[in-house]
Design an enzyme around this catalytic site. Structure first.
Site, PDB file in Angstrom:
ATOM      1  N   ASN A 153       0.858  -1.190   0.000  1.00 47.96           N
ATOM      2  CA  ASN A 153       0.000   0.000   0.000  1.00 47.96           C
ATOM      3  C   ASN A 153       0.896   1.243   0.000  1.00 47.96           C
ATOM      4  OD1 ASN A 153      -1.387   2.273   1.151  1.00 47.96           O
ATOM      5  ND2 ASN A 153      -3.027   0.907   1.771  1.00 47.96           N
ATOM      6  N   ASP A 155      -0.167   4.482   0.018  1.00 45.45           N
ATOM      7  CA  ASP A 155      -0.892   5.684   0.469  1.00 45.45           C
ATOM      8  C   ASP A 155       0.023   6.716   1.123  1.00 45.45           C
ATOM      9  OD1 ASP A 155      -3.218   4.450  -0.244  1.00 45.45           O
ATOM     10  OD2 ASP A 155      -3.966   4.147   1.792  1.00 45.45           O
ATOM     11  N   HIS A 156       0.937   6.206   1.980  1.00 47.45           N
ATOM     12  CA  HIS A 156       1.664   7.166   2.811  1.00 47.45           C
ATOM     13  C   HIS A 156       2.833   7.834   2.094  1.00 47.45           C
ATOM     14  CE1 HIS A 156      -1.132   6.573   5.879  1.00 47.45           C
ATOM     15  NE2 HIS A 156      -0.912   5.281   5.917  1.00 47.45           N
ATOM     16  N   ARG A 164       2.923  18.895   1.775  1.00 42.95           N
ATOM     17  CA  ARG A 164       3.399  20.153   1.179  1.00 42.95           C
ATOM     18  C   ARG A 164       2.634  20.544  -0.086  1.00 42.95           C
ATOM     19  NH1 ARG A 164       8.679  21.803   2.714  1.00 42.95           N
ATOM     20  NH2 ARG A 164       8.641  21.660   4.969  1.00 42.95           N
ATOM     21  N   HIS A 189      -5.759   3.587  -1.246  1.00 44.48           N
ATOM     22  CA  HIS A 189      -7.076   3.883  -0.679  1.00 44.48           C
ATOM     23  C   HIS A 189      -7.436   5.302  -1.101  1.00 44.48           C
ATOM     24  CE1 HIS A 189      -9.662   4.084   3.278  1.00 44.48           C
ATOM     25  NE2 HIS A 189     -10.351   4.395   2.187  1.00 44.48           N
ATOM     26  N   ARG A 191      -9.650   8.046  -0.496  1.00 43.66           N
ATOM     27  CA  ARG A 191     -10.616   8.425   0.542  1.00 43.66           C
ATOM     28  C   ARG A 191     -11.506   9.552   0.057  1.00 43.66           C
ATOM     29  NH1 ARG A 191      -8.587   6.330   5.840  1.00 43.66           N
ATOM     30  NH2 ARG A 191     -10.385   7.378   6.686  1.00 43.66           N
ATOM     31  N   ARG A 195      -7.262  12.784   1.319  1.00 45.24           N
ATOM     32  CA  ARG A 195      -6.169  13.280   2.157  1.00 45.24           C
ATOM     33  C   ARG A 195      -4.785  12.805   1.692  1.00 45.24           C
ATOM     34  NH1 ARG A 195      -7.319  10.062   7.733  1.00 45.24           N
ATOM     35  NH2 ARG A 195      -9.389  10.927   7.410  1.00 45.24           N
ATOM     36  N   HIS A 196      -4.729  11.658   1.018  1.00 47.16           N
ATOM     37  CA  HIS A 196      -3.413  11.246   0.484  1.00 47.16           C
ATOM     38  C   HIS A 196      -3.503  10.905  -1.005  1.00 47.16           C
ATOM     39  CE1 HIS A 196      -5.165   7.480   1.859  1.00 47.16           C
ATOM     40  NE2 HIS A 196      -4.725   7.594   3.105  1.00 47.16           N
ATOM     41  N   GLU A 216      -8.803   0.381  -2.530  1.00 48.41           N
ATOM     42  CA  GLU A 216      -9.603   0.344  -1.297  1.00 48.41           C
ATOM     43  C   GLU A 216     -10.534   1.541  -1.342  1.00 48.41           C
ATOM     44  OE1 GLU A 216      -7.179   0.551   2.136  1.00 48.41           O
ATOM     45  OE2 GLU A 216      -6.171  -1.322   1.713  1.00 48.41           O
ATOM     46  N   THR A 246      -6.636   6.430  10.475  1.00 42.01           N
ATOM     47  CA  THR A 246      -6.578   5.380   9.456  1.00 42.01           C
ATOM     48  C   THR A 246      -7.813   4.499   9.661  1.00 42.01           C
ATOM     49  OG1 THR A 246      -5.277   3.537   8.578  1.00 42.01           O
ATOM     50  CG2 THR A 246      -5.106   3.930  10.946  1.00 42.01           C
ATOM     51  N   THR A 247      -8.043   3.552   8.744  1.00 42.26           N
ATOM     52  CA  THR A 247      -9.239   2.709   8.848  1.00 42.26           C
ATOM     53  C   THR A 247      -9.282   2.042  10.222  1.00 42.26           C
ATOM     54  OG1 THR A 247      -8.758   2.231   6.547  1.00 42.26           O
ATOM     55  CG2 THR A 247     -10.570   1.012   7.555  1.00 42.26           C
ATOM     56  N   GLU A 298     -10.580  -9.717   3.585  1.00 40.42           N
ATOM     57  CA  GLU A 298      -9.312  -9.305   4.181  1.00 40.42           C
ATOM     58  C   GLU A 298      -9.553  -9.191   5.684  1.00 40.42           C
ATOM     59  OE1 GLU A 298      -7.305  -5.865   2.514  1.00 40.42           O
ATOM     60  OE2 GLU A 298      -6.251  -5.555   4.408  1.00 40.42           O
ATOM     61  N   HIS A 338      -3.484  -4.523   7.917  1.00 33.53           N
ATOM     62  CA  HIS A 338      -3.608  -3.379   8.809  1.00 33.53           C
ATOM     63  C   HIS A 338      -2.698  -3.511  10.018  1.00 33.53           C
ATOM     64  CE1 HIS A 338      -5.082   0.194  10.686  1.00 33.53           C
ATOM     65  NE2 HIS A 338      -5.681   0.473   9.546  1.00 33.53           N
ATOM     66  N   GLY A 339      -1.780  -2.574  10.100  1.00 33.71           N
ATOM     67  CA  GLY A 339      -0.875  -2.523  11.251  1.00 33.71           C
ATOM     68  C   GLY A 339       0.205  -3.598  11.251  1.00 33.71           C
ATOM     69  N   GLY A 360       1.234  -1.391   4.328  1.00 34.10           N
ATOM     70  CA  GLY A 360       1.577  -0.062   3.837  1.00 34.10           C
ATOM     71  C   GLY A 360       2.507   0.707   4.744  1.00 34.10           C
ATOM     72  N   HIS A 361       1.958   1.164   5.869  1.00 38.32           N
ATOM     73  CA  HIS A 361       2.665   2.127   6.708  1.00 38.32           C
ATOM     74  C   HIS A 361       4.065   1.647   7.096  1.00 38.32           C
ATOM     75  CE1 HIS A 361       3.439   4.565  10.345  1.00 38.32           C
ATOM     76  NE2 HIS A 361       2.859   5.504   9.607  1.00 38.32           N
TER      77      HIS A 361
END
Ligand code: PXP
Length: 388
Positions: A153, A155-156, A164, A189, A191, A195-196, A216, A246-247, A298, A338-339, A360-361
């Site tokens: 993922n 996203d980040h 920025r 994802h 959203r 936001r990202h 997603e 986050t979700t 998932e 997730h996580g 992802g993160h």
């Protein structure tokens, strides 16, 4: 030797909760087993173990007698030597393998059934002979290796860009590098609040992703229209709250089965090949999910990832293990995410039913650090080159 094996197999039956069952074991030579192999299985040459189960079709035998196990001592000795195992330990491993066949386990078609059989074999053997069999147990644990996929993922990467509102770092570049690194899929994802990830990112990713693109999204009309237009390879439906970082939780399918089923149907009719539901590892949610027509679930690993202390983590892991089994039995392709991080992935990756991880993160965070030294060197080079 025969007496030893028979005694150990009685113990194994007790471990398996079947103390009333009986069986017969025969230790033969290569010539005899080759004859049995040809006559009853239509295969040529000797083999290590053959079981004749008294199952009737798909039913276990009603009588206590489970069946017969033939082991070739010649093949067992040869194989034990080539693997470097003590002969007796390997013979016992073959006998346990034969016993599980008598109980209806199968491995020839591979997949989850084979992985389960190998795991059970290792478990039983470990309990039967805790000392001197470690090497054999390890071998069994590894034998049915089931590859799993990693969907990354990005996203980040977009989160850093949007901090920025500039054009870098680009999640599209990150996706190319992730694929070069071996990722089996790219996840974004989109959203509602953008936001990202932006729509432009998803459209470009649709063009350049070579593996598979997973979108997603919340099950809103706006997102459904977007997915039907861009056509990612997979859509994962997730809940979405404006205020969350986050979700936070899984999708509530129970109580909303009809609505979810309608969205799944629209997406599939619109040409989306796979639809996934992101849900908590809860058998009730899974049963509801089974009525929606989704292909994938998932399992939300957030509670496991956030568990405090060994006891809580073990509890969450057990929930994931059970949910993965139930999901598989309900016919789902099982993913998890997730996580998940470099610290907590291993126990989850050992669950054979889960065949894909969405992470992802942790990966984006790690990429920042492992790339930091090189990024600083590049900047220093530019500064030094420009100095008068
Ligand atoms: N799976 C789903 C459904 C998600 O919503 C997320 C977060 O966007 C992930 C996996 C990845 O989680 P993480 O970024 O914590 O690895």
């Amino acid at each position: 030797m025969k007496k030893y094996l028979q005694k150990k197999l009685s113990e194994a039956l007790e471990i398996l909760g079947l103390p009333e069952k009986t069986l017969e074991i025969y230790l033969v030579d290569d010539k005899t087993i080759a004859g049995i192999n040809r006559q009853y299985l239509g295969r040529s040459g000797p083999t290590n173990v053959i079981s004749f189960s008294y199952w009737e079709g798909r039913r276990p035998p009603r009588s206590p007698f489970l069946g017969e196990i033939f082991i070739s001592q010649d093949t067992a000795r040869r194989e034990a030597e080539s693997y470097g195992f003590p002969y007796q330990a390997y013979l016992l491993a073959l006998a346990v393998h034969g016993l599980l066949h008598l109980l209806g386990h199968e491995h020839e078609r591979g997949g989850v059934a084979a992985a389960r059989m190998a795991a059970l074999e290792a478990q039983v053997l470990e309990k039967l002979a805790p000392r001197g069999h470690k090497k054999v147990v390890k071998f069994l644990q590894r034998r049915e290796y089931m590859p799993a996929k990693l969907a990354v993922n990005v996203d980040h990467v977009a989160t850093v860009r949007e901090a920025r509102k500039v054009h870098y770092p680009d999640p599209v570049h990150a996706a190319v590098l992730a694929e070069l690194g071996g990722a089996h899929g790219i996840v974004v994802h989109l959203r509602g609040d953008r936001r990202h990830i932006q729509e432009r990112d998803v459209r470009l990713l649709r063009e350049i992703v070579k593996t598979k693109l997973v979108l997603e999204m919340a099950a809103t009309e706006e997102m459904i229209q977007f997915a039907l237009e861009v056509r990612p390879d997979q859509v994962t439906l997730v809940p979405e709250k404006r205020t969350e970082i986050t979700t936070e939780g899984g999708l509530a399918v129970k109580g909303h089965t009809k609505k979810v089923a309608q969205v799944v149907e629209r997406l599939k009719e619109g040409g989306i090949l796979k639809v996934s539901l992101f849900i908590n590892p809860d058998p009730e949610e899974l049963k509801a999910a089974a009525r929606t027509g989704a292909d994938v679930v998932e399992l939300h690993t957030g509670h496991y990832a956030e568990a405090r202390g060994e006891e809580e983590r073990e509890k969450e892991l057990a929930r994931l293990e059970e949910a993965a089994r139930v999901a598989r039995d309900l016919g789902f392709e099982v993913h998890a995410g997730h996580g998940l991080s470099y610290e907590n992935i291993e126990p989850v990756a050992a669950i054979p039913e889960i065949i894909e991880f969405s992470i992802g993160h942790a990966i984006v965070g790690r990429a920042l650090l492992v790339g930091m030294a090189e990024a600083v060197r590049e900047m220093l080079r530019l500064i030094e080159k420009a100095r008068p």
